[in-house]
Design a protein around this motif. Structure first.
Motif, PDB file in Angstrom:
ATOM      1  N   GLY A  48       7.278  47.650  64.870  1.00 43.81           N
ATOM      2  CA  GLY A  48       7.934  48.913  65.185  1.00 43.81           C
ATOM      3  C   GLY A  48       9.089  48.739  66.146  1.00 43.81           C
ATOM      4  N   LEU A 131      19.066  55.556  60.491  1.00 48.21           N
ATOM      5  CA  LEU A 131      17.795  56.019  59.949  1.00 48.21           C
ATOM      6  C   LEU A 131      17.303  55.105  58.827  1.00 48.21           C
ATOM      7  N   GLU A 132      18.182  54.774  57.880  1.00 47.75           N
ATOM      8  CA  GLU A 132      17.791  53.880  56.788  1.00 47.75           C
ATOM      9  C   GLU A 132      17.458  52.492  57.329  1.00 47.75           C
ATOM     10  N   GLN A 135      13.930  52.747  59.136  1.00 48.02           N
ATOM     11  CA  GLN A 135      12.771  53.099  58.326  1.00 48.02           C
ATOM     12  C   GLN A 135      12.584  52.173  57.130  1.00 48.02           C
ATOM     13  N   GLU A 136      13.667  51.965  56.350  1.00 54.37           N
ATOM     14  CA  GLU A 136      13.549  51.170  55.131  1.00 54.37           C
ATOM     15  C   GLU A 136      13.891  49.702  55.322  1.00 54.37           C
ATOM     16  N   ARG A 137      14.419  49.354  56.493  1.00 54.56           N
ATOM     17  CA  ARG A 137      14.823  47.964  56.758  1.00 54.56           C
ATOM     18  C   ARG A 137      15.813  47.475  55.704  1.00 54.56           C
ATOM     19  N   GLN A 173      15.069  60.806  64.300  1.00 52.04           N
ATOM     20  CA  GLN A 173      15.318  59.409  64.677  1.00 52.04           C
ATOM     21  C   GLN A 173      14.401  58.977  65.817  1.00 52.04           C
ATOM     22  N   ARG A 176      11.079  57.823  64.823  1.00 52.14           N
ATOM     23  CA  ARG A 176      10.991  56.519  64.167  1.00 52.14           C
ATOM     24  C   ARG A 176      10.811  55.374  65.159  1.00 52.14           C
ATOM     25  N   ARG A 263       2.991  60.460  62.654  1.00 52.85           N
ATOM     26  CA  ARG A 263       3.353  59.101  63.068  1.00 52.85           C
ATOM     27  C   ARG A 263       2.733  58.751  64.417  1.00 52.85           C
TER      28      ARG A 263
END
Length: 350
Positions: A48, A131-132, A135-137, A173, A176, A263
């Motif tokens: 994380g 953000l991408e 979250q999605e790496r 954000q 996350r 989360r």
């Protein structure tokens, strides 16, 4: 005379030994921030991101750079400023007239450790580009998806005492980030050591781990057992921020505008697994969950205007939540709770 060979080390023992070596090496450079170092290592193991908040000069940047050296991963630093654009972060397409095609120029996010320095100084367009990434790496440029290296971790810093020229981070954000760690001043003894080190020759740190080895330890962390009691405790802590009345915390109803998202309990268990392995155990206890509750939940609460006006912080609210929620049962724990003001103390029935 034959001797019995020693038993091979278990994955837990391997992980605990390696992580102890990492902490020992980093502490040769970073003094007086043991809690921050442990939390950053927990985030690395859990996969994380971390938001570090503290005044300038508390070794936030030094910690990330030193950790990258010790882990052997690639380190990238981006100084967030109001004129930053998404292409400065994720990359862009460059037109090549000689070939009549576009080339992809990847941005600085393509590294194992990304230091987003003063993250709240960049506008919303840059934050949305993150953000991408978080979250999605991955990064999408011109319809093509480019995966980020693994492991990948964002360590963002922000200064709590300056508001001029900053942009509040969007709630989506902030949610996350696995952990939000508040970095405080070192003790007098630790600060004296810091000063002595600053005027001496810098210590040379060595690599003691590899990214591949870290990924192996992540699998060990995921295998750590979290029983139903620990999971229920994590869920009840989050639920108490959404429905404080159920736990005898009705006086907090007006202080909390939005409680922790799902989360929150997910992050509590993931980080508790990492903390357990870091301490040489293959199982999670409610104490692990409690130890990490502030760091996992403080940035997931949205406090009301009245709470801000009264100087109430998320940590104040969570302290009362932790006092009210019993880790061994499904109900609020019977004890005397102090409410938001000294004249609002209430008794909660067992």
């Amino acid at each position: 005379m034959s001797t019995t060979p020693p038993a091979p080390a278990t994955p837990i023992e391997d992980a605990a030994r390696d992580l102890e070596a990492v902490l020992h090496e980093v502490k040769r450079v970073v003094v007086g921030q043991d809690a921050m170092l442990e939390r950053v290592l927990v985030a690395l193991l859990a996969g994380g991101h971390v938001l570090l908040e503290g005044v300038p000069g508390l070794a936030k940047t030094l910690t990330v750079k030193t950790l990258a050296t010790v882990l052997g991963g690639s380190f990238r630093r981006v100084q967030f400023t109001p004129d930053l654009v998404p292409a400065d972060l994720v990359g862009t397409r460059i037109w090549r007239p000689d070939t009549g095609t576009f080339d992809i120029q990847l941005g600085p996010v393509f590294g194992n450790l990304l230091l987003a320095d003063e993250i709240n100084r960049a506008p919303a367009k840059v934050q949305s580009a993150l953000l991408e990434v978080m979250q999605e790496r991955q990064v999408t440029l011109g319809g093509q998806t480019h995966p980020l290296p693994s492991p990948f971790l964002v360590l963002a810093t922000q200064n709590p005492i300056e508001s001029e020229g900053t942009y509040p981070l969007p709630e989506a954000q902030v949610d996350r980030f696995l952990l939000k760690v508040l970095v405080d001043y070192p003790t007098l003894e630790d600060e004296a050591t810091v000063v002595s080190q600053a005027v001496a020759a810098p210590a040379a740190v060595r690599q003691v781990l590899t990214p591949e080895r870290l990924l192996q330890h992540r699998e060990t962390v995921r295998a750590a057992h979290a029983d139903g009691q620990a999971v229920r405790f994590a869920v009840r802590l989050a639920d108490a921020t959404r429905h404080p009345d159920r736990y005898g915390l009705g006086h907090l109803r007006d202080a909390i505008e939005v409680g922790a998202s799902p989360r929150g309990p997910i992050g509590l268990i993931q980080t508790a697994q990492a903390l357990a392995v870091l301490r040489g155990r293959d199982y999670v206890t409610p104490r692990d969950v409690r130890s990490l509750a502030l760091d996992v939940l403080r940035h997931r609460l949205v406090l009301s205007y009245e709470a801000h006006a009264d100087g109430i912080t998320a940590d104040d609210v969570l302290a009362q939540v932790l006092d009210a929620v019993d880790p061994t049962s499904g109900d609020g724990q019977g004890r005397r709770l102090e409410a938001l003001g000294d004249d609002h103390a209430v008794d909660v029935a067992a």
